[in-house]
Design a protein around this motif. Structure first.
Motif, PDB file in Angstrom:
ATOM      1  N   ARG A  93      16.080 -40.772   5.203  1.00 16.54           N
ATOM      2  CA  ARG A  93      15.590 -41.074   3.655  1.00 16.54           C
ATOM      3  C   ARG A  93      14.246 -41.545   3.633  1.00 16.54           C
ATOM      4  NH1 ARG A  93      21.203 -45.262   3.325  1.00 16.54           N
ATOM      5  NH2 ARG A  93      22.149 -43.584   2.485  1.00 16.54           N
ATOM      6  N   ARG A  94      13.726 -42.076   4.935  1.00 18.97           N
ATOM      7  CA  ARG A  94      12.165 -42.280   4.750  1.00 18.97           C
ATOM      8  C   ARG A  94      11.476 -40.859   4.716  1.00 18.97           C
ATOM      9  NH1 ARG A  94      12.865 -45.214   9.265  1.00 18.97           N
ATOM     10  NH2 ARG A  94      11.831 -43.862  10.600  1.00 18.97           N
ATOM     11  N   THR A  95      11.991 -39.705   5.189  1.00 25.39           N
ATOM     12  CA  THR A  95      11.315 -38.427   5.176  1.00 25.39           C
ATOM     13  C   THR A  95      11.335 -37.827   3.681  1.00 25.39           C
ATOM     14  OG1 THR A  95      11.659 -38.025   7.380  1.00 25.39           O
ATOM     15  CG2 THR A  95      11.330 -36.209   6.308  1.00 25.39           C
ATOM     16  N   LEU A  96      12.862 -38.048   3.142  1.00 27.95           N
ATOM     17  CA  LEU A  96      12.986 -37.418   1.884  1.00 27.95           C
ATOM     18  C   LEU A  96      12.475 -38.069   0.685  1.00 27.95           C
ATOM     19  CD1 LEU A  96      17.046 -37.242   2.234  1.00 27.95           C
ATOM     20  CD2 LEU A  96      15.336 -35.255   1.996  1.00 27.95           C
ATOM     21  N   ASN A  97      11.995 -39.369   0.861  1.00 28.70           N
ATOM     22  CA  ASN A  97      11.224 -40.194   0.101  1.00 28.70           C
ATOM     23  C   ASN A  97       9.776 -39.825  -0.052  1.00 28.70           C
ATOM     24  OD1 ASN A  97      13.717 -41.700  -0.913  1.00 28.70           O
ATOM     25  ND2 ASN A  97      13.028 -43.442   0.535  1.00 28.70           N
ATOM     26  N   LEU A  98       9.308 -39.587   1.167  1.00 23.74           N
ATOM     27  CA  LEU A  98       8.161 -39.131   1.203  1.00 23.74           C
ATOM     28  C   LEU A  98       7.765 -37.646   0.659  1.00 23.74           C
ATOM     29  CD1 LEU A  98       5.214 -38.984   2.678  1.00 23.74           C
ATOM     30  CD2 LEU A  98       6.231 -37.842   4.505  1.00 23.74           C
ATOM     31  N   ILE A  99       8.786 -36.766   0.751  1.00 25.98           N
ATOM     32  CA  ILE A  99       8.487 -35.454   0.358  1.00 25.98           C
ATOM     33  C   ILE A  99       8.669 -35.618  -1.385  1.00 25.98           C
ATOM     34  CG2 ILE A  99       9.887 -33.148  -0.043  1.00 25.98           C
ATOM     35  CD1 ILE A  99      10.766 -33.540   2.804  1.00 25.98           C
ATOM     36  N   GLU A 100       9.539 -36.587  -1.618  1.00 24.11           N
ATOM     37  CA  GLU A 100       9.664 -36.621  -3.134  1.00 24.11           C
ATOM     38  C   GLU A 100       8.318 -37.253  -3.876  1.00 24.11           C
ATOM     39  OE1 GLU A 100      12.874 -38.562  -6.431  1.00 24.11           O
ATOM     40  OE2 GLU A 100      13.073 -39.190  -4.207  1.00 24.11           O
ATOM     41  N   GLU A 101       8.066 -38.140  -3.141  1.00 23.12           N
ATOM     42  CA  GLU A 101       6.617 -38.774  -3.772  1.00 23.12           C
ATOM     43  C   GLU A 101       5.544 -37.649  -3.708  1.00 23.12           C
ATOM     44  OE1 GLU A 101       5.836 -41.987  -1.142  1.00 23.12           O
ATOM     45  OE2 GLU A 101       7.574 -43.390  -1.882  1.00 23.12           O
ATOM     46  N   ARG A 102       5.373 -37.104  -2.908  1.00 26.18           N
ATOM     47  CA  ARG A 102       4.358 -36.016  -2.655  1.00 26.18           C
ATOM     48  C   ARG A 102       4.682 -34.881  -3.689  1.00 26.18           C
ATOM     49  NH1 ARG A 102       1.328 -35.826   2.091  1.00 26.18           N
ATOM     50  NH2 ARG A 102       1.377 -38.168   3.042  1.00 26.18           N
ATOM     51  N   VAL A 103       5.794 -34.349  -3.822  1.00 25.90           N
ATOM     52  CA  VAL A 103       5.992 -33.338  -5.022  1.00 25.90           C
ATOM     53  C   VAL A 103       5.884 -34.021  -6.082  1.00 25.90           C
ATOM     54  CG1 VAL A 103       7.924 -31.970  -5.640  1.00 25.90           C
ATOM     55  CG2 VAL A 103       7.471 -32.147  -3.247  1.00 25.90           C
ATOM     56  N   PRO A 119       2.094 -30.648 -10.651  1.00 26.13           N
ATOM     57  CA  PRO A 119       2.548 -30.631 -11.899  1.00 26.13           C
ATOM     58  C   PRO A 119       3.794 -29.630 -11.917  1.00 26.13           C
ATOM     59  CG  PRO A 119      -0.011 -30.179 -11.840  1.00 26.13           C
ATOM     60  CD  PRO A 119       0.661 -30.316 -10.455  1.00 26.13           C
ATOM     61  N   VAL A 120       4.671 -30.054 -12.872  1.00 30.79           N
ATOM     62  CA  VAL A 120       5.798 -29.301 -12.993  1.00 30.79           C
ATOM     63  C   VAL A 120       5.649 -27.655 -13.201  1.00 30.79           C
ATOM     64  CG1 VAL A 120       7.939 -28.851 -14.420  1.00 30.79           C
ATOM     65  CG2 VAL A 120       7.293 -31.349 -13.999  1.00 30.79           C
ATOM     66  N   ALA A 121       4.475 -27.237 -13.875  1.00 37.23           N
ATOM     67  CA  ALA A 121       4.531 -25.975 -14.100  1.00 37.23           C
ATOM     68  C   ALA A 121       4.117 -25.263 -12.873  1.00 37.23           C
ATOM     69  CB  ALA A 121       3.294 -25.683 -15.061  1.00 37.23           C
ATOM     70  N   LYS A 122       3.733 -26.008 -11.743  1.00 37.37           N
ATOM     71  CA  LYS A 122       3.212 -25.426 -10.463  1.00 37.37           C
ATOM     72  C   LYS A 122       4.103 -25.446  -9.378  1.00 37.37           C
ATOM     73  CE  LYS A 122      -1.691 -25.822 -11.029  1.00 37.37           C
ATOM     74  NZ  LYS A 122      -3.108 -26.311 -10.659  1.00 37.37           N
ATOM     75  N   ARG A 123       5.506 -26.015  -9.739  1.00 41.75           N
ATOM     76  CA  ARG A 123       6.545 -26.215  -8.765  1.00 41.75           C
ATOM     77  C   ARG A 123       6.830 -24.758  -8.343  1.00 41.75           C
ATOM     78  NH1 ARG A 123       8.587 -31.569  -9.691  1.00 41.75           N
ATOM     79  NH2 ARG A 123       6.926 -32.660 -10.174  1.00 41.75           N
ATOM     80  N   LYS A 124       7.321 -24.578  -6.872  1.00 41.23           N
ATOM     81  CA  LYS A 124       7.840 -23.096  -6.491  1.00 41.23           C
ATOM     82  C   LYS A 124       9.011 -22.825  -6.747  1.00 41.23           C
ATOM     83  CE  LYS A 124       3.342 -22.406  -5.204  1.00 41.23           C
ATOM     84  NZ  LYS A 124       3.217 -22.280  -3.732  1.00 41.23           N
ATOM     85  N   SER A 136      16.089 -27.888  -2.778  1.00 42.87           N
ATOM     86  CA  SER A 136      15.819 -28.949  -3.834  1.00 42.87           C
ATOM     87  C   SER A 136      15.083 -29.977  -2.910  1.00 42.87           C
ATOM     88  CB  SER A 136      17.178 -29.559  -4.432  1.00 42.87           C
ATOM     89  OG  SER A 136      17.623 -28.380  -5.356  1.00 42.87           O
ATOM     90  N   ALA A 137      15.860 -30.438  -1.986  1.00 45.56           N
ATOM     91  CA  ALA A 137      15.252 -31.676  -1.001  1.00 45.56           C
ATOM     92  C   ALA A 137      13.767 -31.269  -0.720  1.00 45.56           C
ATOM     93  CB  ALA A 137      15.957 -31.930   0.166  1.00 45.56           C
ATOM     94  N   GLY A 138      13.429 -30.209  -0.498  1.00 44.34           N
ATOM     95  CA  GLY A 138      12.132 -29.546  -0.018  1.00 44.34           C
ATOM     96  C   GLY A 138      11.055 -29.599  -1.413  1.00 44.34           C
ATOM     97  N   GLY A 139      11.662 -29.814  -2.379  1.00 43.51           N
ATOM     98  CA  GLY A 139      10.790 -29.698  -3.523  1.00 43.51           C
ATOM     99  C   GLY A 139      10.487 -28.292  -4.241  1.00 43.51           C
ATOM    100  N   GLY A 140      11.711 -27.500  -3.966  1.00 47.80           N
ATOM    101  CA  GLY A 140      11.664 -26.098  -4.514  1.00 47.80           C
ATOM    102  C   GLY A 140      12.662 -26.139  -5.823  1.00 47.80           C
ATOM    103  N   GLY A 155      13.760 -29.174   8.942  1.00 42.30           N
ATOM    104  CA  GLY A 155      13.686 -28.083   8.269  1.00 42.30           C
ATOM    105  C   GLY A 155      13.285 -28.217   6.771  1.00 42.30           C
ATOM    106  N   ILE A 156      13.706 -29.382   6.142  1.00 43.55           N
ATOM    107  CA  ILE A 156      13.271 -29.772   4.822  1.00 43.55           C
ATOM    108  C   ILE A 156      11.876 -30.087   4.817  1.00 43.55           C
ATOM    109  CG2 ILE A 156      13.841 -31.260   3.108  1.00 43.55           C
ATOM    110  CD1 ILE A 156      16.832 -31.497   4.241  1.00 43.55           C
ATOM    111  N   LEU A 157      11.399 -30.877   5.778  1.00 39.95           N
ATOM    112  CA  LEU A 157      10.110 -31.133   5.930  1.00 39.95           C
ATOM    113  C   LEU A 157       8.988 -29.947   5.955  1.00 39.95           C
ATOM    114  CD1 LEU A 157       7.761 -33.351   6.038  1.00 39.95           C
ATOM    115  CD2 LEU A 157       8.300 -33.364   8.628  1.00 39.95           C
ATOM    116  N   TRP A 158       9.910 -28.932   6.898  1.00 39.67           N
ATOM    117  CA  TRP A 158       8.851 -27.682   7.012  1.00 39.67           C
ATOM    118  C   TRP A 158       8.858 -26.838   5.619  1.00 39.67           C
ATOM    119  CZ3 TRP A 158      11.184 -22.993   6.085  1.00 39.67           C
ATOM    120  CH2 TRP A 158      10.495 -21.888   6.361  1.00 39.67           C
ATOM    121  N   LEU A 159       9.813 -26.947   4.999  1.00 43.25           N
ATOM    122  CA  LEU A 159       9.606 -26.240   3.706  1.00 43.25           C
ATOM    123  C   LEU A 159       8.693 -26.899   2.593  1.00 43.25           C
ATOM    124  CD1 LEU A 159      11.125 -24.113   1.793  1.00 43.25           C
ATOM    125  CD2 LEU A 159      12.591 -25.567   1.220  1.00 43.25           C
TER     126      LEU A 159
END
Length: 352
Positions: free
Chosen positions: A181-191, A195-200, A227-231, A309-313
């Motif tokens: 949960r900590r790692t998923l929250n970190l990724i979500e905050e960073r992503v 900008p939405v237009a720059k999401r991969k 999705s969890a990796g921000g893509g 793997g999610i963090l790597w992605l």
């Protein structure tokens, strides 16, 4: 924007590291196992399963992350049978006791006589093999099903907790869920700063060299992984699994392609990059075709270390907001805490 983020990013980074075990505590293991009275756990089929007061002998009848899950929660020495699979050399290096486990079959193709002879306290089986599971239960042996091929992240985290209860490793399971949960929250905050237009946009395939265009839609683990990796999963509109045409991939034109290494260690990356029909795909033109790392298990499949793997992605997709993350450090700390194992430099390098 990037410079302003550094005010908070180092503080967030501190939260995702896995702390070293306290003196006298075996990393990733809860001593004792079992409890003083019979218990009930809820498996991934939503069934209440009555289990013995102490679990000493476990049979696994499914491939996937089940044996890894049991091992991370301190139960590797309890496994007396599992399907034969030496794909994951790192896993067997860390848990050599598993080399002595026999094979009692897998999924619906099980050996009931062998299972009976091994006198298990529990069988851990796949959700996708109801016929085999019912046969085992008819012998009076409790069956705990896991969400092989059907997991999403909330389901997987609930499974960790219930497996922890089953094995008497509730504390370790809680720590594992907390790390996720900590790692998923970190990724979500960073992503969220991208900008939405720059999401991969991402195309993911787990079917190897023979079928490099097979992918999964919104119900597949690959979708949850992306999705969890921000893509953005280009195949979200599909069902579980489907083989695409080259024309469809050209139409989707993903920014990034992620592939899974096969059981033989082969990767379809070279085949994709060499395919002249795909040379106009953005990911191919930019060389953004990446094989997902493999540790004790595939990092792009559901298991305890899939969070790595999610963090790597996320780091591949958005290096501009993730570049302060030391992935090697995170992997070492994860293995130290949850596997009780100190990775060598060569072992760590082999994952990538």
């Amino acid at each position: 924007m990037k410079n302003s983020l550094w005010v908070i990013f180092p503080l967030v980074l501190i939260l995702i590291g896995v702390c070293a075990p306290m003196p006298g505590e075996a990393a990733g293991k809860n001593p004792g196992g079992g409890s003083s009275s019979a218990r009930t756990v809820i498996d991934s089929a939503g069934r209440a399963v009555k289990i013995p007061s102490a679990i000493r002998r476990v049979i696994v009848t499914c491939y996937g992350g089940a044996a890894h899950e049991v091992s991370v929660l301190g139960g590797a020495d309890k496994i007396v049978a599992q399907p034969s699979d030496r794909t994951f050399r790192q896993f067997h290096r860390m848990y050599p006791a598993l080399d002595g486990a026999c094979d009692a079959g897998s999924f619906d193709n099980i050996n009931l006589e062998k299972i009976l002879s091994l006198k298990p306290d529990m069988v851990i089986a796949g959700l996708v093999s109801p016929q085999g599971n019912e046969k085992i239960e008819s012998l009076g042996i409790p069956v705990f099903t896991v969400a092989v091929g059907r997991a999403d992240i909330p389901t997987l985290l609930r499974e960790f907790r219930e497996m922890g209860t089953l094995l008497g490793a509730e504390e370790t399971a809680a720590e594992l869920v907390s790390y996720w949960r900590r790692t998923l929250n970190l990724i979500e905050e960073r992503v969220a700063t991208v900008p939405v237009a720059k999401r991969k946009s991402v195309f993911y395939t787990s079917h190897g060299v023979a079928s490099p265009l097979v992918t999964g839609g919104r119900h597949s683990w690959g979708h949850h992984f992306i999705s969890a990796g921000g893509g953005i999963n280009v195949a979200a509109s599909l069902g579980f699994s489907q083989e695409l045409t080259v024309e469809q991939l050209l139409l989707w034109n993903p920014d990034v392609i992620v592939v899974s290494n096969t059981r033989t260690g082969q990767s379809p990356v070279s085949a994709i990059l060499a395919n002249q029909k795909l040379k106009k795909v953005k990911a191919v033109k930019k060389g953004a075709v990446y094989p997902c790392p493999v540790g004790a298990f595939w990092w792009d499949r559901p298991s305890p270390e899939a969070i790595l793997g999610i963090l790597w992605l996320s780091m591949k997709l958005y290096p501009e907001v993730m570049e302060d993350i030391d992935l090697s450090r995170e992997v070492r700390c994860f293995y130290r805490k949850f596997h009780g194992y100190e990775l060598t430099d060569a072992e760590l390098q082999s994952f990538f």
